[in-house]
Design an enzyme around this catalytic site. Structure first.
Site, short mmCIF file in Angstrom:
data_model
loop_
_atom_site.label_atom_id
_atom_site.label_comp_id
_atom_site.label_asym_id
_atom_site.label_seq_id
_atom_site.Cartn_x
_atom_site.Cartn_y
_atom_site.Cartn_z
N CYS A 90 17.08 17.52 -0.42
CA CYS A 90 15.91 17.33 -1.28
C CYS A 90 14.60 17.38 -0.51
CB CYS A 90 15.99 15.99 -2.01
SG CYS A 90 17.49 15.75 -2.95
N HIS A 333 13.60 18.09 -11.01
CA HIS A 333 13.84 17.99 -9.57
C HIS A 333 14.71 19.16 -9.11
CE1 HIS A 333 14.74 16.61 -5.64
NE2 HIS A 333 15.70 15.75 -5.92
N CYS A 363 13.53 10.57 -1.30
CA CYS A 363 14.83 10.28 -0.72
C CYS A 363 15.61 11.58 -0.57
CB CYS A 363 15.59 9.28 -1.57
SG CYS A 363 15.92 9.81 -3.27
N GLY A 365 19.70 13.23 -0.02
CA GLY A 365 21.14 13.04 -0.03
C GLY A 365 21.71 12.95 1.38
#
Length: 378
Positions: A90, A333, A363, A365
């Site tokens: 991300c 997203h 954040c 993964g």
């Protein structure tokens, strides 16, 4: 070190994966249209671009090979412009911005296009052939589903379902209001598809209510509190920012949005990966020499309402300054594209709202966080 600035920002409309208006658009074509739009919008001389750095979380299939180079060719950039694909899940396209800043610092160029793309319609979550390491899987939560991590955060911080739903409703309402007021129009590059031009987001649901969300079933744990309504949706989209030296931007009359003040990355426990923005933001704030209370704008990616609320709490953020035009629960997203979107958005909001400092953070993964501090330029 030379002053590095955000000198332009553009994105595609964001649409729901599989059933949205961009589901039949190749991601490389999508990103190429956004980059062409960014260049037209800023007026930058394409021959001056050193590199096109594209973030992508699952660089396979149509967004595989070295997709950054292919996107540059599709965008008709001069053959002299390089291309590199980066992957930090991300955080990929925010990392592309950090990389460009580093290249500028060592004298390896003055002008970079930092972009991100993800077609969650055309490349599935986890890719086409996931092969987790059995030994790591046996001892670590590195491969845990993101939804499970959101449940873990909700439990750890005792975040109620009602509080998660309140944040989701707020995100939808802010995004809907921004869209209706035309505040999203300038950042969006209309995308040409086989069925026509797509010029507005397809993810925003301004009609969302707390009552409606309360009727949804838990999405990841039958006994849990995280639902589809309090999670960012699977999304297709692309984004791009123009990163240059301040000297170059001023000399060429580029629209300077903000200066990059500091950056940071950090790791955290994979099973609570949503807490990643806490340490990365604290590091970036310390490096910038400011405190959370000095922030006028915060773009905190809403992967899930539970983790966004936990980060807001631990960082001591003013909720009135967080995701002013809505967050990812409403806007979407598209994994690799989000970092460039929220940095570009934070820079644009600093300019629009007249603030001094902004934070963009998300954040990642597997248990990471990434953050960028921006400051206004007089």
């Amino acid at each position: 070190m030379q002053s590095v600035v955000i000198a332009g920002y553009a994105r595609s409309p964001f649409h729901l994966a599989n059933k949205g208006a961009l589901a039949r658009v190749r991601p490389d074509d999508l990103a190429a249209q956004v980059i062409r739009g960014l260049i037209a919008k800023t007026g930058v001389e394409a021959a001056d671009i050193e590199d096109v750095i594209v973030g992508c979380a699952f660089p396979e299939g149509e967004q595989g090979f070295n997709v950054a180079r292919l996107i540059g060719l599709l965008a008709d950039l001069p053959i002299s412009v390089g291309g590199m694909t980066v992957n930090r899940f991300c955080g990929s396209s925010m990392s592309s911005i950090h990389y460009a800043m580093g290249q500028i610092a060592i004298g390896a160029g003055e002008v970079f296009v930092c972009a991100g793309v993800e077609s969650m319609s055309r490349v599935p979550m986890m890719g086409f052939n996931p092969l987790p390491n059995p030994a790591l899987a046996a001892k670590s939560a590195a491969y845990m589903s993101m939804g499970e991590t959101a449940e873990n955060v909700a439990t750890k911080y005792q975040i109620s379902r009602a509080d998660q739903e309140a944040l989701a409703v707020s995100s939808q309402q802010k995004a809907s209001a921004a869209r209706d007021a035309g505040k999203l129009t300038d950042e969006i590059v209309p995308i040409q598809t086989k069925t026509g031009l797509v010029s507005e987001d397809g993810t925003i649901r301004g009609e969302t209510t707390a009552e409606g969300l309360a009727g949804l079933k838990p999405a990841f744990d039958a006994a849990g509190s995280v639902t589809a309504g309090t999670s960012s949706p699977l999304t297709d989209g692309a984004s791009a920012v123009l990163v240059t030296t301040e000297e170059y931007a001023r000399a060429h009359g580029l629209p300077i949005l903000a200066r990059i003040k500091s950056v940071a990355v950090s790791g955290c426990a994979p099973e609570t990966m949503g807490l990643g923005p806490i340490l990365s933001s604290q590091k970036a704030l310390e490096r910038a020499g400011i405190a959370a209370g000095d922030l006028d704008v915060v773009e905190l990616n809403e992967a899930f309402a539970s983790q966004a609320l936990a980060c807001i709490k631990d960082l001591g953020l003013d909720t009135a300054r967080v995701n002013i035009d809505g967050g990812a629960i409403a806007i979407g997203h598209p994994l690799g594209a989000t970092g460039a979107r929220i940095v570009g958005k934070a820079a644009s909001l600093l300019k629009r709202e007249g603030g001094k400092y902004a934070l963009a953070s998300q954040c990642i993964g597997g248990g990471q966080g990434i953050a960028t501090i921006l400051e206004s330029v007089e």
